[in-house]
Write an enzyme that holds these catalytic residues in place. Sequence first.
Site, mmCIF file in Angstrom:
data_model
loop_
_atom_site.group_PDB
_atom_site.id
_atom_site.type_symbol
_atom_site.label_atom_id
_atom_site.label_comp_id
_atom_site.label_asym_id
_atom_site.label_seq_id
_atom_site.Cartn_x
_atom_site.Cartn_y
_atom_site.Cartn_z
ATOM 1 N N LYS A 124 0.864 -1.189 0.000
ATOM 2 C CA LYS A 124 0.000 0.000 0.000
ATOM 3 C C LYS A 124 0.891 1.227 0.000
ATOM 4 O O LYS A 124 2.016 1.181 0.524
ATOM 5 C CB LYS A 124 -0.856 0.017 1.263
ATOM 6 C CG LYS A 124 -2.117 0.810 1.114
ATOM 7 C CD LYS A 124 -3.226 -0.037 0.519
ATOM 8 C CE LYS A 124 -4.413 0.782 0.109
ATOM 9 N NZ LYS A 124 -5.558 -0.079 -0.222
ATOM 10 N N ASP A 164 -6.891 4.116 -4.603
ATOM 11 C CA ASP A 164 -7.555 3.956 -3.304
ATOM 12 C C ASP A 164 -8.230 5.315 -3.059
ATOM 13 O O ASP A 164 -8.450 6.071 -4.017
ATOM 14 C CB ASP A 164 -6.525 3.587 -2.209
ATOM 15 C CG ASP A 164 -7.186 3.142 -0.906
ATOM 16 O OD1 ASP A 164 -7.575 1.965 -0.817
ATOM 17 O OD2 ASP A 164 -7.333 3.951 0.030
ATOM 18 N N GLY A 236 -20.096 7.728 1.772
ATOM 19 C CA GLY A 236 -19.224 8.302 0.762
ATOM 20 C C GLY A 236 -19.962 8.413 -0.563
ATOM 21 O O GLY A 236 -21.148 8.061 -0.674
ATOM 22 N N PHE A 237 -19.249 8.931 -1.577
ATOM 23 C CA PHE A 237 -19.814 8.955 -2.941
ATOM 24 C C PHE A 237 -18.693 8.752 -3.947
ATOM 25 O O PHE A 237 -18.768 9.176 -5.087
ATOM 26 C CB PHE A 237 -20.583 10.260 -3.209
ATOM 27 C CG PHE A 237 -19.769 11.522 -2.997
ATOM 28 C CD1 PHE A 237 -18.978 12.029 -4.020
ATOM 29 C CD2 PHE A 237 -19.780 12.187 -1.785
ATOM 30 C CE1 PHE A 237 -18.226 13.179 -3.836
ATOM 31 C CE2 PHE A 237 -19.033 13.343 -1.583
ATOM 32 C CZ PHE A 237 -18.246 13.834 -2.613
ATOM 33 N N GLY A 238 -17.644 8.065 -3.523
ATOM 34 C CA GLY A 238 -16.481 7.848 -4.392
ATOM 35 C C GLY A 238 -16.661 6.634 -5.285
ATOM 36 O O GLY A 238 -17.778 6.128 -5.459
ATOM 37 N N ASN A 239 -15.562 6.179 -5.811
ATOM 38 C CA ASN A 239 -15.569 5.075 -6.766
ATOM 39 C C ASN A 239 -16.255 3.831 -6.205
ATOM 40 O O ASN A 239 -17.034 3.158 -6.885
ATOM 41 C CB ASN A 239 -14.115 4.772 -7.164
ATOM 42 C CG ASN A 239 -13.973 3.475 -7.907
ATOM 43 O OD1 ASN A 239 -13.646 2.450 -7.315
ATOM 44 N ND2 ASN A 239 -14.261 3.495 -9.185
ATOM 45 N N VAL A 240 -15.989 3.535 -4.949
ATOM 46 C CA VAL A 240 -16.518 2.306 -4.347
ATOM 47 C C VAL A 240 -18.029 2.401 -4.164
ATOM 48 O O VAL A 240 -18.782 1.499 -4.563
ATOM 49 C CB VAL A 240 -15.791 2.029 -3.009
ATOM 50 C CG1 VAL A 240 -16.464 0.931 -2.239
ATOM 51 C CG2 VAL A 240 -14.324 1.686 -3.279
ATOM 52 N N ALA A 241 -18.493 3.520 -3.592
ATOM 53 C CA ALA A 241 -19.930 3.710 -3.387
ATOM 54 C C ALA A 241 -20.658 3.739 -4.736
ATOM 55 O O ALA A 241 -21.764 3.196 -4.879
ATOM 56 C CB ALA A 241 -20.184 5.006 -2.618
HETATM 57 O O1 2IT Z 1 -8.042 -1.596 -0.880
HETATM 58 C C1 2IT Z 1 -7.926 -2.107 -2.005
HETATM 59 O O2 2IT Z 1 -8.046 -3.322 -2.189
HETATM 60 C C2 2IT Z 1 -7.657 -1.219 -3.129
HETATM 61 N N1 2IT Z 1 -7.552 -0.018 -2.929
HETATM 62 C C3 2IT Z 1 -7.452 -1.770 -4.505
HETATM 63 C C4 2IT Z 1 -6.057 -2.261 -4.674
HETATM 64 C C5 2IT Z 1 -5.701 -2.717 -6.068
HETATM 65 O O3 2IT Z 1 -4.509 -3.040 -6.243
HETATM 66 O O4 2IT Z 1 -6.538 -2.770 -6.961
#
Ligand code: 2IT
Length: 447
Positions: A124, A164, A236-241
């Site tokens: 990370k 991330d 949130g409202f980012g990529n994941v949400a």
């Molecule tokens: O927390 C995660 O798994 C990510 N931010 C994605 C990591 C990735 O290498 O796609």
Amino acid sequence: MKTSEIMAKLQAKHPGESEYLQAVQEVLESIEEVYNQHPEFEKARIIERMVEPERIYTFRVTWVDDKGEIQTNLAYRVQFNSAIGPYKGGLRFHKAVTPSMLKFLGFEQTFKNALTTLPMGGGKGGSDFDPVGKSDDEIMRFCQAFMLELWRCIGPDEDVPAGDVGVGGREIGFLDGMYRKLARQYNTGVLTGKGMTWGGSILRPEATGYGALYFANLALKKIGKSLEGQKVSLSGFGNVAWGAAKKAKQLGAKVVAISGPDGVCEIKDGITDEMIDYMLVMRSSNRNKVEDMATKFPGKAVFTPGKKSWCVPVDIAFPSAFQNELSKADAEELKKNGCWAVFEISNMGCQADAIHWMQHNGILFAPGKAVNAGGVATSGLEMTQNAEHISWTADEVDRNLHNIMAAIHEQCVKFGTQPDGHVDYVKGANIAGFMKVAQAMLEQGII
Ligand code: 2IT
């Protein structure tokens, strides 16, 4: 091995690294019993080795803002564990980034990646650069300056970063552009989450959210339920949400809340496709305000400042923003309002006492390292496509993602089923991930 003894030593060695210590504690509690049934692990001191990152790069990033002023940020890459493959994991750009935060994320990533079935180690990175209020030009200059240092530490078979919090498609573009220029390598797959015309995998942007909803559906099926007709909240409202909202809607659930650092937006009639698309506009504006949704859709999305998604009555909650965003008090409020399941999509989204409380109060809970693993799994599929010099179709990627989430769910069931028949997803995910990494470390000797 005794969790309390290991933790006391780690606390003395890394004082104040609260997120890192929290993440380690959670895993050790889950695996203590299994670990102690394997004297060969203890003999090889697997735990003492596994809790420390293999390597951390720390570097300074200097760049010039739009006013011509010189800015300096700190940046890091934590190469946590390479036992089962090259380091793999995202980059976080956020003002609160510290080594502790990235160590917790790298530690979690190691077990998550092990669960995906793909050969990826854990890493990370990131910086305390704050994207809020920055122009596109400033973001580009920062990403370029960041890569000027990072490029020597990474490689397609060595360490493969991705996005991330604060790092999405736009940032990956700027980072990869600079990497190509410096390394003179044009099909390296050294980053994942790339654009579709230059090596990215179709569905990677959606994959974290899609995978989470596939996982939730499998867990619900196991107890005779489904997502169809359920009221759900995201944070949130980012990529994941965004990805989670899309798939939740497709699977017949009604998304009634999203949030931001400024407050919550309640959407009584359920989120629409236009609103889901607008989440992308909100993210790329760098304003970081969920209130913008209410301004754009007056009457349909109702903004309340200073509140979290967890005050909105739902059946199922999906924390999908940031670590420790759901406290014990939030869990109690959710339960009071009828919520019976929480699927963590953010990394360590729930505080430790919130998890314990939910597990003892009849809330089905599954942890981020299982629920959100579809993102990094699809990054793994992007690496495979890059190595094959080919692009798969959406169907192919989606089928693989679905199979991987099913395999992760199966591992949780295998290692987490309790004597009374219910599945402890925290134990299941931690033990399954740990066993794989521990076995690999054991077989590779003392290194
Ligand atoms: O927390 C995660 O798994 C990510 N931010 C994605 C990591 C990735 O290498 O796609």
